[in-house]
Design a protein around this motif. Structure first.
Motif, PDB file in Angstrom:
ATOM      1  N   HIS A 141      21.503  47.089  32.204  1.00  0.00           N
ATOM      2  CA  HIS A 141      21.462  47.913  31.000  1.00  0.00           C
ATOM      3  C   HIS A 141      20.306  47.391  30.147  1.00  0.00           C
ATOM      4  O   HIS A 141      19.691  46.369  30.468  1.00  0.00           O
ATOM      5  N   CYS A 176      21.374  52.500  24.967  1.00  0.00           N
ATOM      6  CA  CYS A 176      21.011  51.824  26.209  1.00  0.00           C
ATOM      7  C   CYS A 176      19.731  52.478  26.711  1.00  0.00           C
ATOM      8  O   CYS A 176      19.609  53.697  26.718  1.00  0.00           O
ATOM      9  N   CYS A 180      21.521  53.580  33.866  1.00  0.00           N
ATOM     10  CA  CYS A 180      22.560  52.714  34.421  1.00  0.00           C
ATOM     11  C   CYS A 180      23.696  53.514  35.039  1.00  0.00           C
ATOM     12  O   CYS A 180      24.785  53.007  35.233  1.00  0.00           O
ATOM     13  N   HIS A 184      24.817  57.012  31.325  1.00  0.00           N
ATOM     14  CA  HIS A 184      23.804  56.212  30.616  1.00  0.00           C
ATOM     15  C   HIS A 184      23.518  56.764  29.213  1.00  0.00           C
ATOM     16  O   HIS A 184      23.406  56.019  28.241  1.00  0.00           O
ATOM     17  N   MET A 187      25.797  55.825  26.043  1.00  0.00           N
ATOM     18  CA  MET A 187      25.976  54.399  25.856  1.00  0.00           C
ATOM     19  C   MET A 187      25.261  54.068  24.556  1.00  0.00           C
ATOM     20  O   MET A 187      24.222  53.432  24.524  1.00  0.00           O
TER      21      MET A 187
HETATM   22 CU1  CUA Z   1      23.662  51.207  30.146  1.00  0.00          CU
HETATM   23 CU2  CUA Z   1      21.946  52.824  30.434  1.00  0.00          CU
END
Ligand code: CUA
Length: 303
Positions: A141, A176, A180, A184, A187
């Motif tokens: 991340h 983030c 991920c 994602h 996040m």
């Molecule tokens: Cu955790 Cu993108």
């Protein structure tokens, strides 16, 4: 012992100052080069009737040395300024006033203040150098709150460090920034910067265990698979796969930013997390309507 107290300011300001200085240097070079070009074109223009051959020369060692050395000097200066900015952003010479452990999970954030664990909402005091110790439990991340600091990857098995600094109280948004997995984009990081007194109060409250109430909501929580993933300090629930819910009601959002946090949304979220965050690792728990009502009311009451 340092000769001067270090300047502590938001990293974005250090980057801003560097950008201005480098921009000014670039502007001076642009004006110098373009000015010399325009002057030369004008000064040495030939008239239409001229039959003279233009002057020629093959080499001029002094000019060649000058136009090699000058750019090298300018680049060296920018390099040194950049090293200074990087050291400042990294917190060189400044002891952090607060250290927070940050763990990336698919797809939420765990924040640890010593023995106190919370999720998705990072609280920090203003005018304080905050050091984050960043790691991940699953994939890579990346932690990024642009107004408060730089960006750092979070790698499983490694701890990276990042400094944050907030000058003014307020809520700062982050995200983030390393792909991920499917959620994602959901996040989100919410940073609440507040006065030292407010922060101390918040941390003291977060340190309290939830009072055992023995109500329906608590019973339903403890009797279902909720406890496999979540902790509520003060009860027997001690799961570690999902966010700590000891003070779930004190946070502004659900699902790392997907929904505002209130009883109706909490109920909808528990009834079907996949509707709001498809792919999230929280399963749907088969509960009756009255059970959902009681559970949502209980969790939101955990302030
Ligand atoms: Cu955790 Cu993108």
């Amino acid at each position: 012992m340092q000769a001067y107290p270090p300047i502590v300011r938001p990293p974005a300001e250090a980057i801003g100052t560097l950008a201005l200085i480098v921009g000014a240097i670039a502007l001076l070079i642009f004006i110098g080069v373009e000015g010399a070009l325009i002057y030369a074109v004008w000064r040495y223009r030939a008239s239409r009737s001229s039959t003279e051959q233009p002057a020629r020369f093959e080499r001029n060692t002094r000019v060649e040395i000058a136009w090699t050395a000058l750019p090298a000097l300018v680049l060296a200066l920018v390099f040194v300024l950049m090293l200074g900015a990087m050291a400042e952003i990294g917190g060189a010479g400044v002891e952090p006033g607060l250290r927070v452990r940050v763990v990336g999970h698919q797809w939420w954030w765990e924040f640890g203040y010593g023995a106190v664990t919370t999720a998705n909402e990072l609280h920090i005091p203003v005018e304080t150098a905050v050091e984050l110790d960043l790691t991940s439990t699953d994939v890579i991340h990346s932690f990024w709150v642009p107004e408060l600091g730089g960006k750092s990857d979070m790698l499983p098995g490694t701890t990276n460090h990042l400094r944050l600094f907030a000058r003014r109280a307020g809520v700062y948004e982050g995200q983030c920034s390393e792909f991920c997995g499917i959620e994602h984009a959901w996040m989100r990081i919410r940073v609440v910067a507040e006065s030292q007194a407010d922060f101390d109060r918040w941390l003291a409250a977060q340190g309290q265990s939830a009072a055992a109430r023995g109500g329906d909501g608590e019973r339903i929580f403890l009797a279902n698979i909720c406890v496999n993933c979540h902790t509520i300090r003060g009860t027997t629930a001690a799961g570690a796969a999902g966010p700590d819910l000891t003070h779930a009601g004190a946070r502004a959002t659900l699902g790392a930013g997907v929904l505002p946090n209130d009883v109706a949304r909490m109920r909808a979220w528990i009834a079907d997390p996949q509707q709001y965050k498809p792919g999230a690792l929280m399963p749907r728990v088969p509960l009756s309507d009255p059970e959902l009502d009681a559970l949502a009311a209980y969790l939101v009451s955990l302030k």
